[in-house]
Design a protein around this motif. Sequence first.
Motif, mmCIF file in Angstrom:
data_model
loop_
_atom_site.group_PDB
_atom_site.id
_atom_site.type_symbol
_atom_site.label_atom_id
_atom_site.label_comp_id
_atom_site.label_asym_id
_atom_site.label_seq_id
_atom_site.Cartn_x
_atom_site.Cartn_y
_atom_site.Cartn_z
ATOM 1 N N GLY A 1 0.783 -1.229 0.000
ATOM 2 C CA GLY A 1 0.000 0.000 0.000
ATOM 3 C C GLY A 1 0.813 1.276 0.000
ATOM 4 N N HIS A 2 2.066 1.213 -0.424
ATOM 5 C CA HIS A 2 2.920 2.400 -0.398
ATOM 6 C C HIS A 2 2.587 3.361 -1.544
ATOM 7 C CE1 HIS A 2 5.077 0.446 2.688
ATOM 8 N NE2 HIS A 2 5.884 -0.298 1.936
ATOM 9 N N GLY A 3 2.740 4.647 -1.285
ATOM 10 C CA GLY A 3 2.623 5.663 -2.316
ATOM 11 C C GLY A 3 1.199 6.113 -2.571
ATOM 12 N N ALA A 4 1.093 7.270 -3.244
ATOM 13 C CA ALA A 4 -0.215 7.850 -3.525
ATOM 14 C C ALA A 4 -0.722 7.532 -4.913
ATOM 15 C CB ALA A 4 -0.136 9.374 -3.355
ATOM 16 N N GLY A 5 0.110 6.882 -5.741
ATOM 17 C CA GLY A 5 -0.282 6.581 -7.110
ATOM 18 C C GLY A 5 -0.303 5.087 -7.385
ATOM 19 N N HIS A 6 0.355 4.695 -8.483
ATOM 20 C CA HIS A 6 0.449 3.276 -8.838
ATOM 21 C C HIS A 6 1.525 2.642 -7.968
ATOM 22 C CE1 HIS A 6 -2.197 3.738 -12.291
ATOM 23 N NE2 HIS A 6 -1.532 4.830 -12.596
ATOM 24 N N GLY A 7 1.096 2.032 -6.876
ATOM 25 C CA GLY A 7 2.026 1.547 -5.869
ATOM 26 C C GLY A 7 2.710 0.245 -6.233
ATOM 27 N N PRO A 8 3.779 -0.088 -5.484
ATOM 28 C CA PRO A 8 4.521 -1.320 -5.729
ATOM 29 C C PRO A 8 3.768 -2.549 -5.238
ATOM 30 C CG PRO A 8 5.376 -0.250 -3.788
ATOM 31 C CD PRO A 8 4.359 0.695 -4.379
ATOM 32 N N MET A 9 4.104 -3.670 -5.841
ATOM 33 C CA MET A 9 3.560 -4.950 -5.411
ATOM 34 C C MET A 9 4.295 -5.421 -4.149
ATOM 35 S SD MET A 9 3.839 -6.430 -9.251
ATOM 36 C CE MET A 9 3.353 -8.113 -8.874
ATOM 37 N N GLY A 10 3.783 -6.467 -3.548
ATOM 38 C CA GLY A 10 4.425 -7.024 -2.362
ATOM 39 C C GLY A 10 5.291 -8.223 -2.726
ATOM 40 N N HIS A 11 6.469 -7.939 -3.283
ATOM 41 C CA HIS A 11 7.323 -9.038 -3.758
ATOM 42 C C HIS A 11 7.712 -10.025 -2.654
ATOM 43 C CE1 HIS A 11 7.916 -6.241 -7.187
ATOM 44 N NE2 HIS A 11 8.053 -7.362 -7.875
ATOM 45 N N ALA A 12 7.824 -9.548 -1.429
ATOM 46 C CA ALA A 12 8.201 -10.439 -0.325
ATOM 47 C C ALA A 12 7.026 -11.255 0.195
ATOM 48 C CB ALA A 12 8.815 -9.639 0.813
ATOM 49 N N LEU A 13 5.827 -10.995 -0.378
ATOM 50 C CA LEU A 13 4.607 -11.743 -0.024
ATOM 51 C C LEU A 13 4.235 -11.610 1.449
ATOM 52 C CD1 LEU A 13 5.163 -14.995 -2.131
ATOM 53 C CD2 LEU A 13 4.221 -12.789 -2.839
ATOM 54 N N GLY A 14 4.661 -10.516 2.060
ATOM 55 C CA GLY A 14 4.263 -10.249 3.433
ATOM 56 C C GLY A 14 4.947 -11.094 4.483
ATOM 57 N N VAL A 15 6.030 -11.770 4.104
ATOM 58 C CA VAL A 15 6.726 -12.624 5.072
ATOM 59 C C VAL A 15 8.181 -12.189 5.180
ATOM 60 C CG1 VAL A 15 5.225 -14.587 4.610
ATOM 61 C CG2 VAL A 15 7.364 -14.366 3.346
ATOM 62 N N ALA A 16 8.822 -12.573 6.257
ATOM 63 C CA ALA A 16 10.247 -12.331 6.459
ATOM 64 C C ALA A 16 10.895 -13.681 6.722
ATOM 65 C CB ALA A 16 10.473 -11.380 7.630
ATOM 66 N N PRO A 17 11.279 -14.419 5.687
ATOM 67 C CA PRO A 17 11.789 -15.784 5.867
ATOM 68 C C PRO A 17 12.962 -15.887 6.822
ATOM 69 C CG PRO A 17 11.335 -15.355 3.559
ATOM 70 C CD PRO A 17 11.197 -14.036 4.271
ATOM 71 N N PHE A 18 13.813 -14.871 6.847
ATOM 72 C CA PHE A 18 14.960 -14.941 7.751
ATOM 73 C C PHE A 18 14.518 -15.021 9.203
ATOM 74 C CE2 PHE A 18 18.063 -12.761 10.485
ATOM 75 C CZ PHE A 18 19.124 -13.645 10.357
ATOM 76 N N ASP A 19 13.507 -14.238 9.544
ATOM 77 C CA ASP A 19 13.024 -14.269 10.924
ATOM 78 C C ASP A 19 12.430 -15.624 11.286
ATOM 79 O OD1 ASP A 19 13.779 -11.670 11.379
ATOM 80 O OD2 ASP A 19 11.828 -10.827 10.863
ATOM 81 N N VAL A 20 11.879 -16.318 10.294
ATOM 82 C CA VAL A 20 11.295 -17.629 10.525
ATOM 83 C C VAL A 20 12.376 -18.689 10.675
ATOM 84 C CG1 VAL A 20 9.828 -19.429 9.534
ATOM 85 C CG2 VAL A 20 9.177 -17.032 9.311
ATOM 86 N N ARG B 1 15.907 -18.237 11.149
ATOM 87 C CA ARG B 1 17.137 -18.015 11.910
ATOM 88 C C ARG B 1 17.079 -18.728 13.261
ATOM 89 N NH1 ARG B 1 17.197 -11.974 14.603
ATOM 90 N NH2 ARG B 1 15.120 -12.056 15.547
ATOM 91 N N PRO B 2 18.215 -19.208 13.743
ATOM 92 C CA PRO B 2 18.235 -19.828 15.073
ATOM 93 C C PRO B 2 18.067 -18.782 16.156
ATOM 94 C CG PRO B 2 20.457 -19.641 14.193
ATOM 95 C CD PRO B 2 19.525 -19.234 13.085
ATOM 96 N N ALA B 3 17.602 -19.216 17.303
ATOM 97 C CA ALA B 3 17.420 -18.288 18.418
ATOM 98 C C ALA B 3 18.758 -17.682 18.819
ATOM 99 C CB ALA B 3 16.789 -19.019 19.595
ATOM 100 N N SER B 4 18.766 -16.390 18.998
ATOM 101 C CA SER B 4 20.028 -15.709 19.375
ATOM 102 C C SER B 4 20.247 -15.828 20.877
ATOM 103 C CB SER B 4 19.957 -14.231 18.979
ATOM 104 O OG SER B 4 19.770 -14.093 17.591
ATOM 105 N N SER B 5 21.511 -15.970 21.212
ATOM 106 C CA SER B 5 21.870 -16.007 22.636
ATOM 107 C C SER B 5 22.269 -14.606 23.085
ATOM 108 C CB SER B 5 23.050 -16.961 22.860
ATOM 109 O OG SER B 5 22.697 -18.265 22.457
ATOM 110 N N PRO B 6 21.886 -14.202 24.286
ATOM 111 C CA PRO B 6 22.295 -12.877 24.755
ATOM 112 C C PRO B 6 23.808 -12.811 24.895
ATOM 113 C CG PRO B 6 21.360 -14.173 26.546
ATOM 114 C CD PRO B 6 21.113 -14.948 25.284
ATOM 115 N N SER B 7 24.362 -11.651 24.555
ATOM 116 C CA SER B 7 25.814 -11.494 24.658
ATOM 117 C C SER B 7 26.227 -11.445 26.117
ATOM 118 C CB SER B 7 26.248 -10.200 23.948
ATOM 119 O OG SER B 7 25.569 -9.090 24.481
ATOM 120 N N ALA B 8 27.447 -11.874 26.365
ATOM 121 C CA ALA B 8 27.951 -11.916 27.759
ATOM 122 C C ALA B 8 28.239 -10.516 28.241
ATOM 123 C CB ALA B 8 29.204 -12.763 27.808
#
Length: 279
Positions: free
Chosen positions: A251-270, A272-279
């Motif tokens: 839904g970006h922009g006031a005119g002919h806006g861009p498509m959602g090439h990422a399909l609304g997902v963030a595969p890396f976040d899905v 990626r392994p759980a991060s450990s807190p730094s020491a």
Amino acid sequence: MKACPRILIVAGSDSGGGAGIQADIKTVTMLGGHAMTAITAVTAQNTLGVTGVWPLPAEAVLAQIDAVAADIGVDAVKIGMIGSAEVAEAVAARLGQPDLAGVPVVFDPVMIATSGSVLADAETMRAFTHLMTLATLITPNLPELAALAADPGGDSFDPIAAARAIARSSGAPVLVKGGHAEGALVSDRLVAPEGIVAVWEAARIETRHSHGTGCTLASGIATGLGAGLSLEQAIGRARDYVRAALLAAPGHGAGHGPMGHALGVAPFDVLRPASSPSA
């Protein structure tokens, strides 16, 4: 299918990120390919229109092609905005050289942006002839098809007859796209010299966020061909991706806006392994 096919994109840059090189890279990546680029022109544009176009010299375009072809290799080529007649002829000559001979080429003859801005002058359009003879598939929208066929369009325009004529003269089939037609059903037809050889139909998705559909479809087809799919399989897969991206438009922009090439997902976040807190 071949894993991570190498797709060379010869096209212009869209500063708004909805079409051109930016849409091509996103599409190739989402469909499992490795995107490489030879930028033909830099444009200043957003969803409301194009405010500037600066074509690159043929020497710069050829240097980009040579760099990636010599080291990484190319499994398929997508050609979009070409920039100038000089670049069109230079790219056609380069694609005819032995290292790229036989590589599938999808030619999307970009002439007019979604906003209506002209992106190819008459001399450049005349130079498209050589590129079309090298293509595996030509993917004009309806206004571009009329221009290629030297037909003014209008109610008397017959897109199938025009596509057959182009297929006969170029030796490449033409995908007659239905996005610019009217009606609740969008019909895309693959046309060879003998006539229609395949048809894809689906309900029209009503949205103003359709900037870059042609670039996305052509890059998606090239990625499929580079992976070893048949032409019809590659077209079907690319069409499905375009429809998914239209439905996921942010839904970006006031005119002919861009498509959602990422399909609304963030595969890396899905993934990626759980991060450990730094020491």
